[in-house]
Design an enzyme around this catalytic site. Structure first.
Site, PDB file in Angstrom:
ATOM      1  N   GLY A   5       0.834  -1.189   0.000  1.00 36.52           N
ATOM      2  CA  GLY A   5       0.000   0.000   0.000  1.00 36.52           C
ATOM      3  C   GLY A   5       0.868   1.238   0.000  1.00 36.52           C
ATOM      4  O   GLY A   5       2.100   1.150  -0.147  1.00 36.52           O
ATOM      5  N   VAL A  10       3.360  -5.662   3.023  1.00 39.91           N
ATOM      6  CA  VAL A  10       3.126  -6.671   4.056  1.00 39.91           C
ATOM      7  C   VAL A  10       3.638  -8.017   3.575  1.00 39.91           C
ATOM      8  O   VAL A  10       3.305  -8.470   2.474  1.00 39.91           O
ATOM      9  CB  VAL A  10       1.618  -6.767   4.394  1.00 39.91           C
ATOM     10  CG1 VAL A  10       1.395  -7.767   5.534  1.00 39.91           C
ATOM     11  CG2 VAL A  10       1.070  -5.400   4.786  1.00 39.91           C
ATOM     12  N   LYS A  25       4.366  -5.725   8.412  1.00 44.02           N
ATOM     13  CA  LYS A  25       4.163  -4.581   7.527  1.00 44.02           C
ATOM     14  C   LYS A  25       5.404  -3.700   7.579  1.00 44.02           C
ATOM     15  O   LYS A  25       5.680  -3.054   8.586  1.00 44.02           O
ATOM     16  CB  LYS A  25       2.926  -3.791   7.976  1.00 44.02           C
ATOM     17  CG  LYS A  25       2.599  -2.573   7.127  1.00 44.02           C
ATOM     18  CD  LYS A  25       1.331  -1.905   7.652  1.00 44.02           C
ATOM     19  CE  LYS A  25       0.954  -0.669   6.871  1.00 44.02           C
ATOM     20  NZ  LYS A  25      -0.278  -0.034   7.408  1.00 44.02           N
ATOM     21  N   ASP A 113     -11.859   4.675   7.535  1.00 42.66           N
ATOM     22  CA  ASP A 113     -11.607   4.051   6.228  1.00 42.66           C
ATOM     23  C   ASP A 113     -12.158   2.624   6.219  1.00 42.66           C
ATOM     24  O   ASP A 113     -11.447   1.671   5.881  1.00 42.66           O
ATOM     25  CB  ASP A 113     -10.109   4.048   5.914  1.00 42.66           C
ATOM     26  CG  ASP A 113      -9.809   3.763   4.434  1.00 42.66           C
ATOM     27  OD1 ASP A 113     -10.757   3.834   3.620  1.00 42.66           O
ATOM     28  OD2 ASP A 113      -8.645   3.475   4.110  1.00 42.66           O
TER      29      ASP A 113
END
Length: 282
Positions: A5, A10, A25, A113
């Protein structure tokens, strides 16, 4: 590699003490992410719960800084794209999402989110059911703090008050996101999806790109794309409010819950605590 991301990637790792597989992560080294790392770590420690991903700690080595979390099987987005969920599974998944949200809201946290890719799942073979956990608290905030921006989350899961530019908002935006997830499981598609590049609709990605100056097209172009998408989504919301959603669903209790979760007015939108008391879950 499990995924990547805007703030990191990850991978699967191993816990040194237990030998268990974990999700690691790796945080991209950039000053704009430091506050987000600390914020997410502190919040995850505060809101430990069966329906929130288990945070195991931060660790550093010569390869970088890592957030260590329990390893799940995948995201709810993966599940929905690969199979149609039955009514029993949908009800069980929604209950767990709402219970996780109820817990963080009781602790004065708003996720900001909530979407299918931020809900992780694990199949419990013995009980033949999904275990569901909220994840990715990178943009979560404490309710006692003022929102730093109404440009949070992902456009197609944004509540209408965010799309209309509200400067004050709270837990109702999480309820809307959960309602979009509910609709997607029931109807098979995101009710407010618009054709566009996914990253351009994610504000966290866009802000990160802006800080690193990595958008080759220029942020003005990206901003205009998001603005056009925002307008199309608001138009869809007007359609949704007027449309009889019963045509796609058989369970009247599911219809009633969905309508209350996707109420355009946040003051009329049901809370997660009251949603769990609806006949759909009884």
């Amino acid at each position: 590699l499990l995924g990547a991301g805007p703030d990191g990637e990850v991978r699967v790792g191993f816990h040194r003490k237990t030998g268990d597989k974990v999700a690691m992560k790796k945080i991209y080294e950039h000053e704009c992410l430091y506050d987000a790392i600390i914020n997410e770590s502190e919040i995850l420690e505060e809101v430990a719960h069966d329906n929130v991903v288990n945070f195991l700690g931060l660790t550093c080595n010569n390869q970088g800084t890592f957030m260590v979390m329990e390893l799940m099987d995948g995201s709810l987005s993966d599940v929905i794209s690969s199979r149609k969920l039955g009514e029993h599974d949908i009800r069980a998944v929604m209950r767990q999402i709402l219970e996780g949200l109820a817990w963080i809201h009781a602790h004065g946290i708003v996720h900001q989110d909530v979407k299918t890719s931020n809900v992780l799942v694990k199949r419990d073979g013995e009980k033949n059911k999904f275990v569901v956990k909220l994840a990715d608290f990178a943009t979560a905030r404490r309710l006692r703090t003022r929102p730093w921006s109404n440009k949070v989350g992902t456009l197609t899961f944004n509540a209408p008050e965010l799309l209309k530019g509200a400067t004050s908002f709270g837990t109702a935006i999480d309820v809307w996101g959960a309602g979009c997830i509910f609709a997607e499981m029931l109807l098979g598609s995101d009710p407010f999806d618009v054709p566009d590049d996914g990253d351009s609709l994610n504000y966290f990605v866009a802000d990160f790109a802006k800080k690193l100056d990595i958008d080759g097209c220029g942020m003005g172009y990206q901003d205009r794309r998001r603005e056009r998408a925002r307008e199309r989504i608001l138009e869809k919301m007007v359609w949704w409010k007027a449309e009889d959603v019963r045509s796609g669903m058989k369970d009247p209790d599911a219809v009633e819950l969905l309508k209350r979760m996707l109420a355009i007015d946040p003051a009329r939108r049901i809370s997660v605590q009251n949603a769990l008391k609806m006949p759909y879950f009884q």
